[in-house]
Design a protein around this motif. Structure first.
Motif, short mmCIF file in Angstrom:
data_model
loop_
_atom_site.label_atom_id
_atom_site.label_comp_id
_atom_site.label_asym_id
_atom_site.label_seq_id
_atom_site.Cartn_x
_atom_site.Cartn_y
_atom_site.Cartn_z
N GLY A 145 0.81 -1.22 0.00
CA GLY A 145 0.00 0.00 0.00
C GLY A 145 0.84 1.26 0.00
N LEU A 146 1.90 1.26 0.79
CA LEU A 146 2.78 2.43 0.88
C LEU A 146 3.51 2.65 -0.44
CD1 LEU A 146 4.25 4.66 2.53
CD2 LEU A 146 5.94 2.90 3.13
N TRP A 147 4.07 1.59 -0.98
CA TRP A 147 4.91 1.70 -2.17
C TRP A 147 4.09 2.15 -3.38
CZ3 TRP A 147 9.71 2.56 -1.65
CH2 TRP A 147 10.62 2.39 -2.70
N LEU A 148 2.87 1.58 -3.53
CA LEU A 148 1.99 1.98 -4.63
C LEU A 148 1.60 3.45 -4.48
CD1 LEU A 148 -0.23 -1.21 -4.91
CD2 LEU A 148 1.37 -0.37 -6.64
N GLU A 149 1.40 3.90 -3.25
CA GLU A 149 1.06 5.30 -3.02
C GLU A 149 2.23 6.20 -3.40
OE1 GLU A 149 -1.53 6.95 -2.65
OE2 GLU A 149 -0.76 8.90 -2.00
N VAL A 150 3.44 5.82 -3.02
CA VAL A 150 4.63 6.61 -3.38
C VAL A 150 4.76 6.69 -4.90
CG1 VAL A 150 7.16 6.66 -3.33
CG2 VAL A 150 5.90 6.15 -1.23
N GLN A 151 4.59 5.55 -5.57
CA GLN A 151 4.77 5.52 -7.02
C GLN A 151 3.65 6.26 -7.72
OE1 GLN A 151 5.31 1.26 -7.53
NE2 GLN A 151 7.52 1.55 -7.65
N SER A 152 2.44 6.14 -7.19
CA SER A 152 1.34 6.81 -7.86
C SER A 152 1.45 8.33 -7.65
CB SER A 152 0.03 6.18 -7.41
OG SER A 152 -0.85 7.06 -6.85
N GLU A 153 1.96 8.76 -6.51
CA GLU A 153 2.22 10.19 -6.30
C GLU A 153 3.38 10.65 -7.18
OE1 GLU A 153 0.32 12.30 -4.82
OE2 GLU A 153 1.65 14.05 -4.89
N ILE A 186 8.34 14.39 -5.95
CA ILE A 186 8.41 12.98 -5.53
C ILE A 186 9.07 12.15 -6.64
CG2 ILE A 186 7.07 10.97 -4.74
CD1 ILE A 186 6.86 13.21 -2.74
N ALA A 187 8.79 12.52 -7.90
CA ALA A 187 9.43 11.81 -9.01
C ALA A 187 10.95 11.92 -8.91
CB ALA A 187 8.93 12.37 -10.35
N ALA A 188 11.45 13.12 -8.62
CA ALA A 188 12.91 13.32 -8.52
C ALA A 188 13.50 12.45 -7.40
CB ALA A 188 13.21 14.80 -8.26
N ILE A 189 12.78 12.34 -6.29
CA ILE A 189 13.23 11.52 -5.16
C ILE A 189 13.34 10.05 -5.57
CG2 ILE A 189 12.48 10.57 -2.91
CD1 ILE A 189 11.17 13.41 -2.41
N VAL A 190 12.30 9.52 -6.21
CA VAL A 190 12.34 8.09 -6.55
C VAL A 190 13.31 7.79 -7.70
CG1 VAL A 190 10.00 7.66 -5.65
CG2 VAL A 190 10.30 8.03 -8.11
N HIS A 191 13.47 8.73 -8.62
CA HIS A 191 14.44 8.50 -9.71
C HIS A 191 15.85 8.34 -9.16
CE1 HIS A 191 11.61 10.67 -12.78
NE2 HIS A 191 11.15 9.51 -12.37
N GLU A 192 16.20 9.23 -8.25
CA GLU A 192 17.55 9.20 -7.68
C GLU A 192 17.76 7.90 -6.90
OE1 GLU A 192 20.43 9.48 -4.58
OE2 GLU A 192 18.26 9.64 -4.19
N ALA A 193 16.76 7.52 -6.10
CA ALA A 193 16.87 6.30 -5.29
C ALA A 193 16.93 5.06 -6.19
CB ALA A 193 15.67 6.20 -4.34
N ASP A 194 16.09 5.03 -7.19
CA ASP A 194 16.04 3.88 -8.08
C ASP A 194 17.35 3.71 -8.85
OD1 ASP A 194 14.05 1.80 -9.13
OD2 ASP A 194 14.85 2.63 -10.99
N LEU A 213 5.67 -3.20 -14.90
CA LEU A 213 6.21 -2.27 -15.91
C LEU A 213 5.69 -0.85 -15.69
CD1 LEU A 213 5.87 -4.57 -19.03
CD2 LEU A 213 8.03 -3.77 -18.03
N ALA A 214 4.47 -0.73 -15.18
CA ALA A 214 3.93 0.60 -14.88
C ALA A 214 4.75 1.26 -13.77
CB ALA A 214 2.46 0.51 -14.47
N ASN A 215 5.08 0.47 -12.74
CA ASN A 215 5.90 0.97 -11.64
C ASN A 215 7.28 1.36 -12.16
OD1 ASN A 215 4.38 -0.69 -8.98
ND2 ASN A 215 4.08 -1.38 -11.05
N ARG A 216 7.83 0.51 -13.02
CA ARG A 216 9.17 0.79 -13.56
C ARG A 216 9.17 2.06 -14.41
NH1 ARG A 216 12.34 0.16 -10.72
NH2 ARG A 216 13.91 0.45 -12.31
N ALA A 217 8.09 2.28 -15.16
CA ALA A 217 8.01 3.49 -16.00
C ALA A 217 8.04 4.75 -15.14
CB ALA A 217 6.75 3.45 -16.85
N VAL A 218 7.54 4.64 -13.90
CA VAL A 218 7.57 5.78 -12.99
C VAL A 218 8.95 5.90 -12.34
CG1 VAL A 218 6.65 6.63 -10.78
CG2 VAL A 218 5.09 5.76 -12.54
N MET A 219 9.55 4.78 -11.98
CA MET A 219 10.83 4.80 -11.29
C MET A 219 11.99 5.16 -12.21
SD MET A 219 9.83 4.07 -8.27
CE MET A 219 11.09 3.51 -7.09
#
Lengths: 203, 203
Positions: free
Chosen positions: A111-119, A126-134, B174-180
């Motif tokens: 639930g948490l991870w899907l919320e982070v990704q959907s945000e 938030i996109a910049a945060i996850v891109h760097e981490a990923d 793949l949807a999650n990956r496209a965001v990450m």
């Protein structure tokens, strides 16, 4: 993108910091990023809002720290795998994959991870945060994958980047699957995933 | 769980119905399920709120119809695959997989789907909608998978349910990956995914 103040390991302050991250994870999961307030997080963490603002400037900074904590865990795991004698066997070990499946499908995580990704899909900060981490996880996974393949003499025709995407997609997608079809058999899924991951590593 | 009034195929009313679904998909993706209002959807669809309420009782009913439309598309695709001579080859055809990767990683789809799933993780009414829809896709995928394997004489040791979960997780993820990690190479990923899916089908 780190949180504003990151306390020293093992300190009393670190305990409180972790307490904020736990409470915030729960609030984001329950009410979404926009539905969660610092007031609610502070209530669940049993701390004053001032205390929370001491560590974090805003909700984005809390998300950055939650993502960083998750990513550190995965990077540590990759380091453990790299230390083992047979890195290929270690990467594709059934118990390890089963642990991964269980982690990804646990409702607190999913639930948490899907919320982070959907945000992240709609919020550039938030996109910049996850891109760097990923990017950190991907780079580490590529290193370990290379060692695993070289030790087995596997000459790949596929690109490292594509292999990483497929392996990460299979794991990421488990959170989505846990929401779409809760309660599938973790062990059985781990067995098939093991076969698919081996094949991807040999592609 | 269907929308309240589903108009006849090809009717003027159906055109308007689809228009509402397109506008709502865009609003949910941009602002999330809670951030999107009927007022905003009606503005984007260039229709009165009354018109929207003629089709749908509330936002949940719109989500149900959006999910149903997506699922119908996937079920139709599985029907097409089933019609072909070599069902195994058809299921694992590179162009088909590449089309799937492109569909899943398109930002309009990825953002909307992650929002639906993340809302389903905390909202029992949305959860019920996606569970029912997912069960339909799974049942159809199992049928087609069985035909594909039988024609090739593959005797599986893995359960159908586990195979379906792994194949669906790779696509969902793949949807999650496209965001990450936006912008990875669709063709390269499809090639590795092809290898992994073949292996899963033979597990």
């Amino acid at each position: 993108m780190e949180s504003d103040v990151k306390p020293a390991q093992g300190s009393r302050s670190q305990q409180r910091y972790e307490q904020v991250l736990d409470a915030a994870s729960e609030c984001f999961r329950r009410n979404g990023f926009h539905g969660a307030s610092i007031a609610e997080i502070s209530k669940l963490a049993r701390m004053s809002p001032g205390h929370i603002y001491h560590f974090f400037e805003n909700k984005e900074a809390i998300i950055a720290a939650i993502v960083d904590r998750k990513i550190q865990g995965w990077i540590k795991l990759l380091g453990d795998i790299e230390q083992e004698e047979d890195v290929f066997a270690s990467m594709t070990q059934l118990e390890r994959i089963e642990t991964g499946v269980a982690e990804r499908t646990a409702s607190e995580f999913a639930g948490l991870w899907l919320e982070v990704q959907s945000e992240a899909a709609r919020n550039p900060r938030i996109a910049a945060i996850v891109h760097e981490a990923d990017a950190r996880v991907r780079a580490r996974l590529i290193q370990v994958m290379r060692i695993a393949r070289e030790a087995r003499g596997i000459v790949s025709t596929a690109s490292d980047d594509a292999m990483v995407e497929v392996i990460m997609a299979s794991f990421e997608g488990l959170a989505n699957r846990a929401v779409m079809n809760p309660g599938f058999a973790t062990r059985d899924v781990a067995r098939v995933l093991q076969v698919a991951i081996r094949a991807a590593l040999e592609a």
